[in-house]
Enzyme design. Structure first.
Site, short mmCIF file in Angstrom:
data_model
loop_
_atom_site.label_atom_id
_atom_site.label_comp_id
_atom_site.label_asym_id
_atom_site.label_seq_id
_atom_site.Cartn_x
_atom_site.Cartn_y
_atom_site.Cartn_z
N GLY A 1 -11.00 -2.56 -0.12
CA GLY A 1 -9.46 -3.36 -0.23
C GLY A 1 -9.22 -3.95 1.67
N GLU B 1 5.56 9.25 7.77
CA GLU B 1 4.82 7.94 8.13
C GLU B 1 5.75 6.65 8.42
OE1 GLU B 1 2.86 5.87 5.25
OE2 GLU B 1 4.21 6.54 3.18
N MET C 1 -3.49 -1.63 3.69
CA MET C 1 -3.88 -0.22 3.45
C MET C 1 -5.11 0.55 3.94
SD MET C 1 -3.02 3.22 2.94
CE MET C 1 -1.70 3.58 1.57
N ARG D 1 5.68 5.13 -4.71
CA ARG D 1 6.70 4.95 -4.96
C ARG D 1 7.36 3.77 -6.14
NH1 ARG D 1 10.41 6.55 -1.97
NH2 ARG D 1 9.21 7.47 -0.21
N THR E 1 5.15 0.99 -3.10
CA THR E 1 4.16 1.63 -2.14
C THR E 1 2.93 1.89 -3.03
OG1 THR E 1 4.84 3.96 -1.74
CG2 THR E 1 6.09 1.68 -1.17
N CYS E 2 1.83 2.90 -2.25
CA CYS E 2 1.28 3.83 -3.48
C CYS E 2 1.66 4.71 -3.60
CB CYS E 2 -0.02 4.17 -2.00
SG CYS E 2 0.76 5.24 -1.24
N GLN F 1 4.41 3.05 7.99
CA GLN F 1 3.75 2.35 7.17
C GLN F 1 4.54 2.16 5.90
OE1 GLN F 1 0.37 3.10 4.53
NE2 GLN F 1 -0.01 1.07 4.61
N SER G 1 8.67 9.83 2.51
CA SER G 1 7.53 9.79 1.92
C SER G 1 7.08 11.15 2.11
CB SER G 1 7.16 8.69 3.46
OG SER G 1 7.15 8.23 4.18
#
Length: 489
Positions: free
Chosen positions: A189, A114, A193, A52, A49-50, A116, A109
Protein backbone atom coordinates in the site's frame (compact mmCIF):
# COMPACT_ATOMS: atom_id res chain seq x y z
CA UNK A 1 -28.58 24.64 11.23
CA UNK A 2 -26.44 22.53 13.57
CA UNK A 3 -23.69 19.92 13.32
CA UNK A 4 -24.68 16.27 13.76
CA UNK A 5 -22.05 13.56 14.22
CA UNK A 6 -22.73 9.84 13.88
CA UNK A 7 -19.65 7.69 14.38
CA UNK A 8 -18.25 4.24 15.08
CA UNK A 9 -14.69 3.82 16.33
CA UNK A 10 -12.27 1.47 18.03
CA UNK A 11 -13.68 2.72 21.33
CA UNK A 12 -17.24 1.64 20.58
CA UNK A 13 -17.00 -1.35 18.24
CA UNK A 14 -14.89 -4.45 17.56
CA UNK A 15 -12.81 -4.65 14.41
CA UNK A 16 -15.34 -6.97 12.77
CA UNK A 17 -17.96 -4.18 12.91
CA UNK A 18 -15.49 -1.48 11.88
CA UNK A 19 -14.59 -3.52 8.80
CA UNK A 20 -18.19 -3.54 7.63
CA UNK A 21 -18.73 0.17 8.24
CA UNK A 22 -15.36 1.22 6.73
CA UNK A 23 -15.64 3.83 3.98
CA UNK A 24 -12.97 3.86 1.28
CA UNK A 25 -11.84 6.91 -0.68
CA UNK A 26 -13.85 5.56 -3.62
CA UNK A 27 -17.01 5.20 -1.50
CA UNK A 28 -16.80 8.61 0.17
CA UNK A 29 -17.97 10.82 -2.75
CA UNK A 30 -20.99 8.61 -3.43
CA UNK A 31 -22.07 8.64 0.20
CA UNK A 32 -21.68 12.41 0.47
CA UNK A 33 -23.78 12.86 -2.67
CA UNK A 34 -26.52 10.72 -1.13
CA UNK A 35 -26.48 12.77 2.04
CA UNK A 36 -26.71 16.05 0.17
CA UNK A 37 -29.66 14.67 -1.79
CA UNK A 38 -31.56 14.01 1.45
CA UNK A 39 -34.05 16.49 2.86
CA UNK A 40 -32.34 17.46 6.14
CA UNK A 41 -28.61 17.60 5.27
CA UNK A 42 -27.07 20.68 3.65
CA UNK A 43 -23.34 20.06 4.27
CA UNK A 44 -21.38 16.87 4.93
CA UNK A 45 -17.91 15.52 5.67
CA UNK A 46 -16.81 11.91 6.28
CA UNK A 47 -13.71 11.14 8.36
CA UNK A 48 -12.67 7.52 7.74
CA UNK A 49 -9.44 6.14 9.20
CA UNK A 50 -8.06 2.74 10.16
CA UNK A 51 -9.97 2.84 13.43
CA UNK A 52 -12.96 5.15 12.96
CA UNK A 53 -15.76 6.18 10.62
CA UNK A 54 -17.43 9.48 11.50
CA UNK A 55 -20.07 11.31 9.50
CA UNK A 56 -20.37 15.04 10.17
CA UNK A 57 -23.49 16.66 8.72
CA UNK A 58 -25.05 20.11 8.93
CA UNK A 59 -28.74 19.41 9.54
CA UNK A 60 -31.86 21.50 9.99
CA UNK A 61 -33.44 19.02 12.45
CA UNK A 62 -31.82 16.55 14.82
CA UNK A 63 -34.17 13.59 14.45
CA UNK A 64 -34.61 13.92 10.70
CA UNK A 65 -30.87 14.27 10.10
CA UNK A 66 -30.08 11.37 12.42
CA UNK A 67 -32.56 9.12 10.63
CA UNK A 68 -31.06 9.95 7.23
CA UNK A 69 -27.43 9.46 8.29
CA UNK A 70 -28.34 6.25 10.12
CA UNK A 71 -30.11 4.89 7.05
CA UNK A 72 -27.10 5.76 4.91
CA UNK A 73 -24.67 3.89 7.18
CA UNK A 74 -27.04 0.92 7.45
CA UNK A 75 -27.28 0.53 3.69
CA UNK A 76 -23.55 1.02 3.19
CA UNK A 77 -22.48 -1.47 5.86
CA UNK A 78 -25.22 -4.04 5.36
CA UNK A 79 -25.64 -4.16 9.14
CA UNK A 80 -29.14 -4.36 10.61
CA UNK A 81 -30.12 -1.14 12.34
CA UNK A 82 -30.00 -2.65 15.87
CA UNK A 83 -26.43 -3.90 15.29
CA UNK A 84 -25.36 -0.50 14.01
CA UNK A 85 -26.93 1.48 16.85
CA UNK A 86 -25.41 -0.86 19.42
CA UNK A 87 -21.95 0.38 18.47
CA UNK A 88 -22.64 3.91 17.22
CA UNK A 89 -22.29 7.18 19.09
CA UNK A 90 -24.01 10.47 18.38
CA UNK A 91 -22.96 14.03 19.13
CA UNK A 92 -24.96 17.15 18.35
CA UNK A 93 -24.18 20.87 18.16
CA UNK A 94 -21.35 21.89 20.50
CA UNK A 95 -20.74 18.26 21.55
CA UNK A 96 -20.01 17.37 17.91
CA UNK A 97 -17.48 20.21 17.70
CA UNK A 98 -15.85 19.16 20.96
CA UNK A 99 -15.50 15.59 19.72
CA UNK A 100 -13.88 16.63 16.42
CA UNK A 101 -11.44 18.88 18.29
CA UNK A 102 -10.50 15.94 20.53
CA UNK A 103 -10.06 13.67 17.51
CA UNK A 104 -7.85 16.25 15.76
CA UNK A 105 -5.74 16.50 18.91
CA UNK A 106 -5.10 12.76 18.97
CA UNK A 107 -6.99 12.36 22.25
CA UNK A 108 -9.44 9.85 20.79
CA UNK A 109 -6.89 7.89 18.75
CA UNK A 110 -5.94 4.30 19.41
CA UNK A 111 -2.43 5.60 19.99
CA UNK A 112 -2.99 8.73 22.09
CA UNK A 113 -1.32 11.75 20.54
CA UNK A 114 -0.78 10.43 17.02
CA UNK A 115 -0.47 13.16 14.41
CA UNK A 116 -1.64 11.25 11.35
CA UNK A 117 -5.29 11.92 12.16
CA UNK A 118 -4.70 15.62 11.38
CA UNK A 119 -3.85 14.82 7.76
CA UNK A 120 -6.83 12.46 7.61
CA UNK A 121 -9.19 15.23 8.74
CA UNK A 122 -7.57 17.60 6.26
CA UNK A 123 -8.11 15.02 3.51
CA UNK A 124 -11.73 14.49 4.54
CA UNK A 125 -12.34 18.24 4.38
CA UNK A 126 -10.62 18.57 0.99
CA UNK A 127 -12.69 15.69 -0.41
CA UNK A 128 -15.96 17.20 0.83
CA UNK A 129 -14.97 20.65 -0.41
CA UNK A 130 -14.19 19.26 -3.87
CA UNK A 131 -17.77 17.97 -4.02
CA UNK A 132 -19.12 21.36 -2.94
CA UNK A 133 -20.42 19.69 0.23
CA UNK A 134 -18.80 22.32 2.48
CA UNK A 135 -20.52 25.55 3.43
CA UNK A 136 -19.73 28.15 6.08
CA UNK A 137 -20.64 25.93 9.03
CA UNK A 138 -18.56 22.89 8.03
CA UNK A 139 -15.68 25.06 6.80
CA UNK A 140 -15.38 26.89 10.13
CA UNK A 141 -15.68 23.66 12.12
CA UNK A 142 -13.05 21.76 10.12
CA UNK A 143 -10.58 24.63 9.96
CA UNK A 144 -10.89 25.30 13.67
CA UNK A 145 -10.39 21.59 14.40
CA UNK A 146 -7.16 21.58 12.37
CA UNK A 147 -5.93 24.62 14.30
CA UNK A 148 -6.76 22.91 17.59
CA UNK A 149 -4.81 19.81 16.57
CA UNK A 150 -1.76 21.85 15.59
CA UNK A 151 -1.89 23.79 18.84
CA UNK A 152 -2.10 20.63 20.96
CA UNK A 153 0.88 19.06 19.19
CA UNK A 154 2.96 22.24 19.41
CA UNK A 155 2.14 23.17 23.02
CA UNK A 156 2.10 19.75 24.71
CA UNK A 157 4.34 16.71 24.69
CA UNK A 158 1.49 14.39 23.81
CA UNK A 159 3.37 13.14 20.74
CA UNK A 160 6.96 13.53 21.94
CA UNK A 161 7.60 9.80 21.46
CA UNK A 162 6.44 10.02 17.86
CA UNK A 163 3.92 7.29 18.59
CA UNK A 164 1.52 6.13 15.90
CA UNK A 165 -0.25 2.95 14.99
CA UNK A 166 2.71 2.16 12.75
CA UNK A 167 5.37 2.76 15.39
CA UNK A 168 3.56 0.67 18.00
CA UNK A 169 3.06 -2.15 15.47
CA UNK A 170 6.76 -2.10 14.58
CA UNK A 171 7.69 -2.16 18.26
CA UNK A 172 5.58 -5.27 18.64
CA UNK A 173 7.18 -6.85 15.57
CA UNK A 174 10.65 -6.35 17.05
CA UNK A 175 9.60 -8.43 20.04
CA UNK A 176 9.39 -11.33 17.57
CA UNK A 177 12.13 -10.45 15.09
CA UNK A 178 14.61 -8.54 17.20
CA UNK A 179 16.10 -5.26 15.91
CA UNK A 180 14.96 -4.37 12.39
CA UNK A 181 18.40 -3.20 11.32
CA UNK A 182 19.51 -5.17 8.27
CA UNK A 183 16.18 -6.95 7.79
CA UNK A 184 13.74 -6.77 4.88
CA UNK A 185 10.31 -5.17 5.01
CA UNK A 186 7.43 -5.25 2.54
CA UNK A 187 5.10 -2.24 2.55
CA UNK A 188 1.82 -3.21 0.91
CA UNK A 189 0.00 0.00 0.00
CA UNK A 190 1.48 3.33 -1.08
CA UNK A 191 -0.95 5.74 0.55
CA UNK A 192 -0.49 7.95 3.61
CA UNK A 193 -0.11 5.01 5.97
CA UNK A 194 2.40 3.40 3.61
CA UNK A 195 4.45 6.61 3.62
CA UNK A 196 4.37 6.67 7.41
CA UNK A 197 5.53 3.04 7.48
CA UNK A 198 8.48 3.83 5.20
CA UNK A 199 9.48 6.74 7.45
CA UNK A 200 9.41 4.60 10.61
CA UNK A 201 11.23 1.70 8.95
CA UNK A 202 13.93 4.06 7.74
CA UNK A 203 14.43 5.45 11.23
CA UNK A 204 14.58 1.90 12.60
CA UNK A 205 17.51 1.15 10.26
CA UNK A 206 15.71 -1.41 8.10
CA UNK A 207 18.03 -3.01 5.53
CA UNK A 208 15.68 -3.17 2.54
CA UNK A 209 12.14 -2.07 1.70
CA UNK A 210 9.95 -3.54 -1.03
CA UNK A 211 6.92 -1.40 -1.87
CA UNK A 212 3.99 -3.29 -3.41
CA UNK A 213 0.95 -1.45 -4.74
CA UNK A 214 -1.80 -1.85 -7.33
CA UNK A 215 -0.60 1.34 -9.03
CA UNK A 216 3.05 0.89 -9.97
CA UNK A 217 3.70 4.62 -10.33
CA UNK A 218 2.79 5.28 -6.68
CA UNK A 219 4.88 2.30 -5.57
CA UNK A 220 7.86 3.69 -7.44
CA UNK A 221 7.46 7.13 -5.89
CA UNK A 222 7.32 5.69 -2.37
CA UNK A 223 10.36 3.50 -3.05
CA UNK A 224 12.21 6.60 -4.26
CA UNK A 225 11.28 8.33 -1.00
CA UNK A 226 12.75 5.43 0.95
CA UNK A 227 15.97 5.62 -1.08
CA UNK A 228 16.21 9.31 -0.31
CA UNK A 229 16.47 8.25 3.35
CA UNK A 230 19.44 6.06 2.50
CA UNK A 231 17.54 2.75 2.46
CA UNK A 232 17.76 0.18 -0.33
CA UNK A 233 14.24 0.13 -1.79
CA UNK A 234 12.44 -1.40 -4.75
CA UNK A 235 8.89 -1.40 -6.06
CA UNK A 236 6.86 -4.39 -7.28
CA UNK A 237 3.49 -4.95 -8.85
CA UNK A 238 0.78 -6.60 -6.78
CA UNK A 239 1.01 -9.75 -8.92
CA UNK A 240 4.49 -10.37 -7.44
CA UNK A 241 3.36 -10.09 -3.82
CA UNK A 242 4.10 -13.75 -3.02
CA UNK A 243 7.74 -13.40 -4.05
CA UNK A 244 8.05 -10.20 -2.04
CA UNK A 245 6.67 -11.89 1.08
CA UNK A 246 9.06 -14.81 0.63
CA UNK A 247 11.97 -12.38 0.98
CA UNK A 248 10.46 -10.42 3.88
CA UNK A 249 10.87 -10.48 7.63
CA UNK A 250 8.01 -8.06 8.26
CA UNK A 251 5.07 -7.14 6.02
CA UNK A 252 3.15 -3.92 6.72
CA UNK A 253 -0.24 -3.83 5.02
CA UNK A 254 -2.35 -0.69 4.69
CA UNK A 255 -4.25 -0.84 1.41
CA UNK A 256 -7.79 0.22 2.30
CA UNK A 257 -9.07 -2.59 0.05
CA UNK A 258 -12.53 -4.00 0.70
CA UNK A 259 -11.44 -7.67 0.95
CA UNK A 260 -8.34 -9.55 2.07
CA UNK A 261 -5.27 -8.83 -0.06
CA UNK A 262 -2.97 -11.34 1.65
CA UNK A 263 -4.67 -14.73 1.44
CA UNK A 264 -3.88 -18.01 3.17
CA UNK A 265 -2.85 -19.53 -0.15
CA UNK A 266 -0.46 -16.62 -0.90
CA UNK A 267 1.16 -17.01 2.49
CA UNK A 268 1.55 -20.79 2.11
CA UNK A 269 3.34 -20.25 -1.21
CA UNK A 270 5.56 -17.54 0.25
CA UNK A 271 6.55 -19.74 3.21
CA UNK A 272 7.30 -22.68 0.91
CA UNK A 273 9.47 -20.45 -1.29
CA UNK A 274 11.49 -19.13 1.66
CA UNK A 275 12.02 -22.69 2.96
CA UNK A 276 13.45 -23.71 -0.42
CA UNK A 277 15.74 -20.71 -0.44
CA UNK A 278 17.06 -21.23 3.10
CA UNK A 279 17.39 -24.13 5.52
CA UNK A 280 17.02 -21.76 8.49
CA UNK A 281 13.50 -21.16 9.72
CA UNK A 282 12.70 -17.46 9.87
CA UNK A 283 9.68 -15.93 11.53
CA UNK A 284 7.39 -13.78 9.43
CA UNK A 285 5.45 -10.89 10.98
CA UNK A 286 2.44 -9.18 9.41
CA UNK A 287 1.48 -5.72 10.69
CA UNK A 288 -2.07 -5.50 9.35
CA UNK A 289 -3.09 -1.86 9.64
CA UNK A 290 -5.86 -2.02 7.06
CA UNK A 291 -9.53 -1.50 7.78
CA UNK A 292 -11.07 -3.76 6.61
CA UNK A 293 -8.22 -6.15 7.40
CA UNK A 294 -5.81 -6.88 4.57
CA UNK A 295 -4.60 -10.23 5.90
CA UNK A 296 -6.93 -13.21 5.83
CA UNK A 297 -7.80 -14.30 9.37
CA UNK A 298 -6.53 -17.88 8.93
CA UNK A 299 -2.98 -16.64 8.20
CA UNK A 300 -2.44 -16.06 11.93
CA UNK A 301 -2.69 -19.81 12.54
CA UNK A 302 0.31 -20.73 10.35
CA UNK A 303 3.49 -21.88 12.15
CA UNK A 304 6.17 -19.20 12.34
CA UNK A 305 3.72 -16.44 11.39
CA UNK A 306 2.65 -13.59 13.70
CA UNK A 307 -0.16 -11.21 12.78
CA UNK A 308 -0.35 -7.86 14.58
CA UNK A 309 -3.61 -6.15 13.66
CA UNK A 310 -5.72 -3.24 14.86
CA UNK A 311 -7.39 -5.44 17.46
CA UNK A 312 -3.99 -6.38 18.89
CA UNK A 313 -2.87 -2.76 19.03
CA UNK A 314 -5.99 -1.73 20.94
CA UNK A 315 -4.66 -3.70 23.92
CA UNK A 316 -1.10 -2.39 23.73
CA UNK A 317 -0.13 -0.23 26.75
CA UNK A 318 2.25 1.75 24.52
CA UNK A 319 -0.79 3.36 22.95
CA UNK A 320 -1.24 5.62 26.00
CA UNK A 321 0.22 9.06 26.62
CA UNK A 322 1.61 10.76 29.71
CA UNK A 323 -1.19 11.86 32.03
CA UNK A 324 0.06 15.47 32.33
CA UNK A 325 0.24 15.89 28.57
CA UNK A 326 -3.22 14.42 28.13
CA UNK A 327 -4.69 16.81 30.72
CA UNK A 328 -2.94 19.74 29.03
CA UNK A 329 -4.33 18.69 25.67
CA UNK A 330 -7.86 18.45 27.06
CA UNK A 331 -7.47 21.91 28.54
CA UNK A 332 -6.54 23.30 25.11
CA UNK A 333 -9.54 21.55 23.55
CA UNK A 334 -11.84 23.12 26.17
CA UNK A 335 -10.31 26.56 25.61
CA UNK A 336 -10.62 26.33 21.83
CA UNK A 337 -14.16 25.00 22.07
CA UNK A 338 -15.15 28.07 24.10
CA UNK A 339 -13.58 30.36 21.45
CA UNK A 340 -15.29 28.48 18.63
CA UNK A 341 -18.71 28.63 20.29
CA UNK A 342 -18.30 32.32 21.08
CA UNK A 343 -17.47 32.99 17.43
CA UNK A 344 -20.49 30.99 16.29
CA UNK A 345 -22.81 32.90 18.61
CA UNK A 346 -21.46 36.23 17.37
CA UNK A 347 -21.93 35.12 13.77
CA UNK A 348 -25.52 34.14 14.49
CA UNK A 349 -26.42 37.59 15.84
CA UNK A 350 -25.05 39.38 12.76
CA UNK A 351 -28.25 38.99 10.67
CA UNK A 352 -30.27 40.53 13.50
CA UNK A 353 -27.92 43.52 13.78
CA UNK A 354 -28.06 43.96 10.01
CA UNK A 355 -31.85 43.80 10.08
CA UNK A 356 -31.95 46.39 12.85
CA UNK A 357 -29.78 48.83 10.90
CA UNK A 358 -31.82 48.20 7.77
CA UNK A 359 -35.00 48.94 9.72
CA UNK A 360 -33.48 52.18 11.03
CA UNK A 361 -32.44 53.22 7.51
CA UNK A 362 -35.97 52.60 6.26
CA UNK A 363 -37.43 54.74 9.06
CA UNK A 364 -34.98 57.58 8.29
CA UNK A 365 -35.83 57.51 4.57
CA UNK A 366 -39.55 57.46 5.31
CA UNK A 367 -39.26 60.48 7.59
CA UNK A 368 -37.16 62.38 5.04
CA UNK A 369 -39.83 61.77 2.41
CA UNK A 370 -42.40 63.03 4.88
CA UNK A 371 -40.26 66.14 5.45
CA UNK A 372 -40.18 66.77 1.68
CA UNK A 373 -43.96 66.63 1.49
CA UNK A 374 -44.38 69.07 4.39
CA UNK A 375 -41.62 71.48 3.36
CA UNK A 376 -41.48 71.26 -0.44
CA UNK A 377 -39.62 74.55 -0.65
CA UNK A 378 -36.71 73.42 1.51
CA UNK A 379 -33.43 74.09 -0.29
CA UNK A 380 -31.11 71.16 -1.07
CA UNK A 381 -28.27 72.26 1.23
CA UNK A 382 -30.63 72.52 4.19
CA UNK A 383 -32.33 69.22 3.34
CA UNK A 384 -28.94 67.46 3.09
CA UNK A 385 -27.88 68.85 6.47
CA UNK A 386 -31.12 67.66 8.08
CA UNK A 387 -30.64 64.20 6.52
CA UNK A 388 -27.06 63.96 7.82
CA UNK A 389 -28.15 65.07 11.29
CA UNK A 390 -30.96 62.52 11.47
CA UNK A 391 -28.66 59.70 10.31
CA UNK A 392 -26.00 60.70 12.85
CA UNK A 393 -28.56 60.65 15.64
CA UNK A 394 -29.80 57.19 14.59
CA UNK A 395 -26.25 55.83 14.23
CA UNK A 396 -25.29 57.06 17.69
CA UNK A 397 -28.42 55.61 19.24
CA UNK A 398 -27.84 52.23 17.60
CA UNK A 399 -24.09 52.03 18.15
CA UNK A 400 -24.12 51.01 21.83
CA UNK A 401 -26.90 48.37 21.60
CA UNK A 402 -25.49 46.76 18.42
CA UNK A 403 -21.95 46.57 19.81
CA UNK A 404 -23.22 45.31 23.14
CA UNK A 405 -25.50 42.68 21.64
CA UNK A 406 -22.53 41.23 19.73
CA UNK A 407 -20.53 41.07 22.93
CA UNK A 408 -23.39 39.46 24.85
CA UNK A 409 -24.04 37.01 22.02
CA UNK A 410 -20.63 35.41 22.63
CA UNK A 411 -21.71 34.36 26.12
CA UNK A 412 -23.83 31.27 26.92
CA UNK A 413 -27.48 32.04 26.30
CA UNK A 414 -26.50 35.05 24.20
CA UNK A 415 -29.10 34.26 21.55
CA UNK A 416 -31.76 35.65 23.88
CA UNK A 417 -30.41 39.17 23.37
CA UNK A 418 -30.82 38.90 19.61
CA UNK A 419 -34.33 37.60 20.14
CA UNK A 420 -35.06 40.59 22.38
CA UNK A 421 -33.90 42.96 19.65
CA UNK A 422 -36.18 41.28 17.14
CA UNK A 423 -39.14 41.64 19.48
CA UNK A 424 -38.41 45.22 20.56
CA UNK A 425 -37.89 46.57 17.06
CA UNK A 426 -40.37 44.29 15.26
CA UNK A 427 -37.78 43.07 12.81
CA UNK A 428 -38.80 41.18 9.71
CA UNK A 429 -39.43 37.43 10.10
CA UNK A 430 -36.71 36.68 7.56
CA UNK A 431 -34.08 38.13 9.90
CA UNK A 432 -35.30 35.97 12.75
CA UNK A 433 -35.01 32.84 10.62
CA UNK A 434 -31.50 33.80 9.58
CA UNK A 435 -30.34 33.64 13.17
CA UNK A 436 -31.13 29.90 13.31
CA UNK A 437 -33.70 29.99 16.08
CA UNK A 438 -34.03 26.75 18.08
CA UNK A 439 -36.00 24.15 16.17
CA UNK A 440 -39.53 23.33 17.22
CA UNK A 441 -40.11 19.67 18.06
CA UNK A 442 -43.40 19.81 16.17
CA UNK A 443 -41.43 20.47 12.96
CA UNK A 444 -39.15 17.45 13.32
CA UNK A 445 -39.89 14.98 10.56
CA UNK A 446 -39.62 11.21 10.85
CA UNK A 447 -39.28 11.48 14.61
CA UNK A 448 -40.15 7.86 15.28
CA UNK A 449 -37.44 6.60 12.91
CA UNK A 450 -34.88 8.75 14.69
CA UNK A 451 -36.04 7.54 18.10
CA UNK A 452 -35.61 3.95 16.92
CA UNK A 453 -32.07 4.78 15.81
CA UNK A 454 -31.35 6.10 19.29
CA UNK A 455 -32.27 2.67 20.64
CA UNK A 456 -32.72 2.45 24.40
CA UNK A 457 -31.10 5.81 25.15
CA UNK A 458 -33.44 8.22 26.90
CA UNK A 459 -33.33 11.56 25.10
CA UNK A 460 -34.58 14.80 26.57
CA UNK A 461 -35.83 16.92 23.61
CA UNK A 462 -34.86 20.10 25.44
CA UNK A 463 -31.31 18.78 25.74
CA UNK A 464 -31.26 18.46 21.96
CA UNK A 465 -32.44 22.05 21.56
CA UNK A 466 -29.81 23.24 24.00
CA UNK A 467 -27.09 21.42 22.07
CA UNK A 468 -26.25 19.03 24.90
CA UNK A 469 -24.26 15.89 24.25
CA UNK A 470 -26.03 12.67 23.33
CA UNK A 471 -24.07 9.41 23.26
CA UNK A 472 -25.07 5.89 22.28
CA UNK A 473 -22.09 3.77 23.15
CA UNK A 474 -18.79 5.55 23.56
CA UNK A 475 -19.25 8.73 25.58
CA UNK A 476 -15.75 10.09 25.11
CA UNK A 477 -16.40 13.54 26.52
CA UNK A 478 -18.40 12.48 29.55
CA UNK A 479 -15.91 9.70 30.27
CA UNK A 480 -12.99 12.10 30.41
CA UNK A 481 -14.93 14.55 32.52
CA UNK A 482 -15.56 11.74 34.95
CA UNK A 483 -11.84 10.92 35.02
CA UNK A 484 -10.94 14.53 35.69
CA UNK A 485 -13.48 14.76 38.49
CA UNK A 486 -12.02 11.59 39.96
CA UNK A 487 -8.52 13.04 39.84
CA UNK A 488 -9.69 16.23 41.48
CA UNK A 489 -11.54 14.49 44.28
Amino acid sequence: MSILLVGISHRSAPVSILEKVAITDADRPKLIDRMLASSHVSEAMIVSTCNRVEVYAVVDAFHGGLAEVGELLTKHSGLPLPDLTKHAYVRYSEAAAEHLFAVASGLDSMVIGEQQVLSQIRGAYASADAQQAVGRTMHELAQHALRVGKRVHSETGIDRAGASVVSVALDRSQQVLGPLAGQTAVVLGAGAMGGLAVAHLSRAGIGRIIVVNRTSARAKRLAATARSHGVEAHSMELSRLTGAMAAADVVITCTGAVGAVVTLADTHRALAERERASQVERPLVFCDLGLPRDVEHAVAGLPGVTVIDIETLQRDPAAGAAADDTVAARSIVADELAKYLAGQRMAEVTPTVAALRQRAAEVVEAELLRLDSRLPGLADPERDEVARTVRRVVDKLLHAPTVRVKQLASTPGGDTYAEALRELFELKPGAAQAVAAPMELSSISDEHTAIRFLGDVSVDPQAIVDGSEIALADDFTAGHRGEEQGQTA
